[in-house]
Design an enzyme around this catalytic site. Structure first.
Site, mmCIF file in Angstrom:
data_model
loop_
_atom_site.group_PDB
_atom_site.id
_atom_site.type_symbol
_atom_site.label_atom_id
_atom_site.label_comp_id
_atom_site.label_asym_id
_atom_site.label_seq_id
_atom_site.Cartn_x
_atom_site.Cartn_y
_atom_site.Cartn_z
ATOM 1 N N HIS A 172 0.887 -1.089 0.037
ATOM 2 C CA HIS A 172 -0.033 -0.106 0.220
ATOM 3 C C HIS A 172 0.836 1.139 -0.063
ATOM 4 O O HIS A 172 0.352 2.397 -0.168
ATOM 5 C CB HIS A 172 -0.950 -0.105 1.344
ATOM 6 C CG HIS A 172 -0.413 0.290 2.317
ATOM 7 N ND1 HIS A 172 -0.234 -0.813 3.506
ATOM 8 C CD2 HIS A 172 0.059 1.421 3.170
ATOM 9 C CE1 HIS A 172 0.231 -0.110 4.620
ATOM 10 N NE2 HIS A 172 0.438 1.170 4.386
ATOM 11 N N ASP A 202 0.043 -7.821 1.560
ATOM 12 C CA ASP A 202 0.359 -6.280 1.578
ATOM 13 C C ASP A 202 1.991 -6.244 1.554
ATOM 14 O O ASP A 202 2.330 -5.200 2.023
ATOM 15 C CB ASP A 202 -0.214 -5.674 2.888
ATOM 16 C CG ASP A 202 -0.232 -4.084 2.796
ATOM 17 O OD1 ASP A 202 -0.059 -3.751 1.531
ATOM 18 O OD2 ASP A 202 -0.236 -3.453 3.788
ATOM 19 N N SER A 281 4.737 2.394 7.970
ATOM 20 C CA SER A 281 4.219 1.309 7.205
ATOM 21 C C SER A 281 5.796 0.726 6.303
ATOM 22 O O SER A 281 6.375 1.427 5.545
ATOM 23 C CB SER A 281 3.247 1.735 6.189
ATOM 24 O OG SER A 281 1.991 1.753 6.863
#
Length: 451
Positions: A172, A202, A281
């Protein structure tokens, strides 16, 4: 009278012996300040339970170690003496700080900050933006028939996987990016290209052109060995603050989550209270040895910032997915074609299965999917109870290829770690009324979209 004299003589003798023993015991002086040290007593028995082992964190300077060891070796076999020692509180804190500092210094060359530029297509007015529009673009006016666009900045973190320039991050962070810039801790920046993306985990791999001598790959741990309570350290780019280190503990293991826009669940996710914020992230979650145990991915928050509940993709998943992303650009999962849940005692009772039956209850089947073709049965009945609506009447999977399935996560993990599309698995099920059946199912590849 003679008996009383004998008893008195015996008591006096015991008192004299006790006095001699007490005078032979030397007690270390107490610290001048109660805050300077924490006093503890340890007694560690050997395999036979007869000898004691000295605590060795701190020995007062007026106590001779050799005399201690001799005294301990000469201890009676039917006693377990204890040794009072002192832990210097400042030394304990200093040791903790050293662990964190060493991990930061050792892993920092392997961590990168990632900055992306995304082109966002819009039509008509753009909610939430007022003039001046980002990057000097004209804000589209309401009613414009021509489609407009603007550029949006994003950021994340990543870590060096190998000396060929491959960097692991979250999908993402980099998906649909028009430009990806990677910054190392020495201040150097490189343009990166996407090598592979995996929606269901992911995970993503990007690559930079940098000399192998200037690349330091991370050391990978084993996420199956992670324990609740162990130290958790993360290094990343929260809110654009590059190479920030935060610490906490592993709060829980074995969480099951859906990542991004995936329709499939990811098992064995690690939960931590190590602070994560937007920009973390893709960064590494580390143990006290500086080994990667997870990839930072999600937080639960209402404010958009850290609340103490963060999640990391287990590194063992990355070990499985990343090499395939590097070689093939995508990862293909095997697919059974069911929607399921862990069976409850209420559902077991309603379906008439043996008491104590555990497993993954088949709620629904994908039409013409592997399980449907193989002959598995989905739940066809429901009953409203004080605990809500309970589905029952379908199969409960209790094992796959001979491996016990106690809950839905067990089934997901087995398929993920042990099978590939095209494999045939033996599924053992308990059916309504307690009937037991074993069914052969040939797995397919996960579809991109499910009905």
């Amino acid at each position: 009278m003679t008996f009383q004299i004998r008893m008195l003589t015996l008591l006096l003798l015991i008192a004299v012996i006790a006095g001699i023993l007490v005078s032979c015991i030397r007690t270390p002086a107490a610290p001048a300040n109660r805050n300077e040290a924490l006093s503890i007593t340890t007694s560690i028995a050997d395999a036979e339970g007869v000898a004691a082992t000295n605590a060795s964190w701190y020995v007062p300077p007026d106590v001779d170690r050799s005399s201690q060891n001799l005294a301990n070796r000469g201890a009676s076999s039917d006693t377990t003496p204890s040794f009072s020692s002192e832990i210097d509180a400042d030394a304990v804190v200093a040791a903790y700080e050293k662990v964190i500092g060493d991990v930061h210094e050792n892993v920092l060359p392997s961590v990168v900050s990632i900055f992306v530029l995304n082109r966002v297509q819009v039509s008509g007015s753009v909610p939430g933006f007022t003039y001046p529009f980002p990057f000097g673009q004209r804000q589209p006016q309401s009613g414009d028939s021509q489609q407009e666009f603007f550029y949006r900045n994003g950021q994340g973190s990543g870590f060096v996987w190998d000396t060929q320039g491959h960097i692991v991050t979250n999908r993402h962070v980099v998906v649909d990016a028009e430009r990806i810039s990677v910054q190392f801790s020495d201040g150097s920046s490189y343009i990166a290209e996407v090598v592979g993306l995996d929606q269901d985990s992911d995970l993503a791999v990007i690559r930079v052109e940098r000399d192998a001598e200037q690349l330091t790959a991370v050391s990978l741990g084993d996420s199956n060995e992670v324990r609740v309570g162990q130290l958790a350290i993360t290094i990343g780019n929260p809110f654009g603050q590059e190479f920030t280190t935060t610490t906490g503990i592993v709060s829980a293991i074995g969480r099951t989550l859906r990542t991004g826009d995936s329709q499939f669940s990811l098992p064995k996710v690690i939960q931590t209270d190590a602070p994560m914020n937007p920009g973390n992230s893709g960064g590494p979650l580390l143990d006290r040895q500086g080994q990667v145990i997870g990839v930072d991915a999600q937080i639960i928050t209402r404010s958009g910032s850290n609340t103490g509940i963060g999640f990391a993709i287990p590194v063992n998943m990355a070990k499985q997915v990343v090499p395939v992303l590097i070689s093939e650009g995508s990862f293909t999962y095997s697919w059974l074609g069911i929607r399921g849940t862990t069976v409850t005692p209420e559902a077991v009772d309603l379906m008439g299965a043996p008491e104590g039956t555990r497993g993954a209850q088949v709620i629904a089947l994908a039409k013409d999917g592997p399980a449907h073709i193989g002959g598995l049965i989905g739940s066809t009945k429901s009953k409203s109870t004080s605990r809500g609506n309970i589905r029952y009447g379908g199969d409960v999977i209790t094992s796959i290829d001979g491996q016990p399935v106690l809950e839905m996560t067990d089934l997901i993990v087995y398929l993920l770690e042990n099978t590939r599309p095209g494999d045939t698995v033996a599924v053992r099920v308990v059916r309504e009324g307690g009937e037991v059946a074993e069914i052969k199912v040939t797995l397919d590849a996960r579809p991109e979209l499910l009905n």
